[in-house]
Scaffold this active site. Structure first.
Site, PDB file in Angstrom:
ATOM      1  CE1 TYR A  80      -7.329 -51.924  -7.997  1.00 50.91           C
ATOM      2  CE2 TYR A  80      -5.047 -52.414  -8.554  1.00 50.91           C
ATOM      3  CZ  TYR A  80      -6.381 -52.402  -8.894  1.00 50.91           C
ATOM      4  OH  TYR A  80      -6.788 -52.853 -10.108  1.00 50.91           O
ATOM      5  CG  LEU A  81      -1.814 -49.965  -1.520  1.00 46.29           C
ATOM      6  CD1 LEU A  81      -0.316 -50.147  -1.299  1.00 46.29           C
ATOM      7  CD2 LEU A  81      -2.605 -50.801  -0.527  1.00 46.29           C
TER       8      LEU A  81
END
EC number: 5.6.2.1
Length: 562
Positions: free
Chosen positions: A520-521
């Site tokens: 997600y990052l």
């Protein structure tokens, strides 16, 4: 760096992209590597039932060994696990065995467990020469099965080994834990490769389920596992050209959301007042997906029976409304099982309009009724795509995770690398909490913390002693005071590092930091931060992540902003 075309970042990716949908022109590989066949128990290792030795058939014996190998784990004490195991184990038994073995409590797996433990210890105690032999054998397997030819490149394959059979564990309180994951045979496997390539040879005496030549997908082999009925794939390694492109594109879509997220938020706030009930439900769902990073829901694999939900599939029983008292904020209490049966529990203050709508949605409904009965994930994503090309509910999760990390890292200052890393992990942890990335504390947590605390106490004693010696040296005006000062400084640095490490471990014990890093990052945020803060990248990303995000490492400048 954001304006650069991905295909000019490094030489390997400079080639022209194919037309839409086409992933490759040539693909050749050896097929997946199958685990070795089961080896029967030696004659001196016996299974007992009701106190008597029983010679099991090979199929039943193999499954019994799976259970015996897990006796040290708390799974085997859980009723659901034990019931599922016994049910599936009996399916592998002969009729005679089924008539005899009916009660798991009368089964004695002790000798099987002891043999397994001995094998584990023996592997730990292999000589240097034996370890080298094993390493060379594994390398030979890797060279044969671990690479493919993709167009003009020899690319590494990620998971080329088919998982051996065993017992399903799942995460959280999964209702299927303890079920038998059956051995995958070549007859279960679909192979994907070029028509003009050398088709992989199946193991002797076997044949493939099917051979396909589909260049619109990136998987090399596929099969369906029996427990949840989900498709498993052999894919390219994370640092391959195709995987890198896919990652880069994912984060670029999330970055584009930044430019229109304010307009989208204004729109769903307006839609909370819509005369159309479906529009109101969509607005509330989007509000939760945006504010709480909830998954959209309706994403279960075929055959999956666990009662897990996401935002769009929430039921009335999953939320409790707490009216505002004495001018306080309205609160929504969430309690449901999310992905992988991880419990999501949260009390969230919401606007009066959202609260009023939720009350309306719940009117005349029972606990098992859908909260959003006029909405599903497809409808929500269709609406989002009309607002921005490529936008889905999942993109909000990536966007909010990445923007949260960037905001948390902004303005962090420290001279000490250990303190910088603690700050980074705290920023990462804020994302993990947002995304509900929980884990059970490691089994060895208390032991390792006690060991670290003992080291801290020992270092404190050394520091006190060093300070006394420095004071004495200064008093006596000895020439050794400089070296004593260095000793004190070194002890202080080491003590600080250990104390920061202890704080970090304690704060991380129930949070999984790796999930958000992996999925997600935007990695460019972390790479740019490391460059700006002069922190070695390997302190933040392990080798797997550095390989996966090679594209980000190559392209990111210190001034990168998500």
């Amino acid at each position: 760096a954001s304006e650069k075309s991905f295909h000019f970042i490094c030489q390997r990716w400079e080639e022209e992209k194919y037309e839409d949908g086409i992933k490759w022109k040539f693909l050749e590989h050896k097929g997946p590597y199958f685990p070795p066949e089961y080896q029967p128990l030696p004659d001196n290792v016996k299974f007992f039932y009701d106190g008597k030795a029983v010679k099991l058939s090979l199929a039943a014996e193999e499954v019994a060994l799976f259970f015996a190998q897990m006796l040290d784990h708390e799974y085997t004490t859980k009723e659901v696990f034990r019931n599922n195991f016994l049910k599936d184990w009996r399916k592998e038994m002969t009729l005679e065995e089924r008539m005899l073995i009916t009660d798991l409590n009368k089964c004695d797996f002790g000798e099987l467990h002891a043999m397994h433990k001995q094998k584990v210890e023996a592997r730990k105690n292999l000589s240097k020469e034996e370890k080298q032999i094993n390493k060379e054998a594994n390398q030979k397997i890797l060279e044969e099965f671990g690479y493919c030819m993709l167009d003009h490149h020899r690319e590494r394959i990620g998971n080329f080994k088919i998982e051996p059979p065993g017992l399903f564990r799942g995460r959280g309180d999964h209702p299927k834990q303890g079920m038998l994951k059956k051995r995958i045979q070549p007859e279960d496997v679909i192979i994907n490769c070029s028509r003009n390539s050398h088709i992989p040879e199946p193991p002797t005496g076997h044949k493939w389920k099917e051979v396909r030549h589909d260049n619109t997908v990136t998987w090399l082999a596929s099969w369906t596992e029996n427990v949840q009925g989900s498709c498993k794939y052999v894919m390219l390694n994370a640092n391959s050209k195709l995987k890198g492109e896919k990652d880069w594109e994912k984060y670029e879509v999330a970055r584009k959301l930044k430019s229109c997220v304010d307009a989208i938020r204004s729109q769903y706030q307006e839609d909370l007042k819509s005369k159309q009930m479906g529009t109101r439900q969509r607005a509330v769902a989007l509000y939760f997906i945006d504010k709480l990073a909830l998954r959209a829901g309706n994403e279960k694999e075929e055959g999956e029976t666990a009662d897990t939900v996401g935002c769009c599939s929430l039921r009335v029983e999953h939320i409790t409304l707490h009216d505002a008292l004495d001018g306080e904020t309205c609160v929504v209490e969430f309690d449901f099982l999310g992905k992988d049966c991880i419990r999501y529990y949260n009390k969230v203050p919401v606007s009066k309009r959202v609260f009023k709508n939720l009350k309306l949605f719940m009117e005349n409904k029972q606990e098992g009724d859908d909260l959003f009965d006029r909405l599903n994930t497809n409808m929500l994503n269709k609406h989002l795509t009309s607002l921005m090309p490529g936008l889905t509910a999942k993109v909000f999760r990536t966007y909010n995770a990445s923007i949260t990390l960037q905001q948390q890292l902004k303005g962090l200052t420290s001279d000490n690398v250990a303190e910088k890393l603690l700050s980074y992990n705290r920023a990462n942890r804020a994302v993990a909490v947002l995304c509900n990335h929980q884990r059970a504390p490691p089994k060895t947590f208390e032991q390792s913390m006690a060991s670290l605390q003992a080291k801290i106490e020992s270092r404190k004693e050394q520091l006190e002693l060093a300070k006394k010696e420095l004071k004495l040296a200064k008093k006596e005006a000895k020439g050794s005071s400089d070296s004593k000062l260095l000793t004190v400084q070194r002890c202080e640095e080491q003590l600080l590092k250990m104390e920061v490490q202890a704080t970090d471990r304690e704060e991380n014990k129930q949070i999984a930091l790796s999930t958000s890093k992996l999925n997600y990052l935007d990695p460019r945020i972390s790479v740019a931060w490391c460059k700006n803060m002069e922190v070695p990248l390997d302190k933040v990303y392990n080798k797997t992540l550095r390989d996966k995000f090679a594209w980000a490492i190559d392209m990111t400048e210190p001034d990168f902003v998500f």
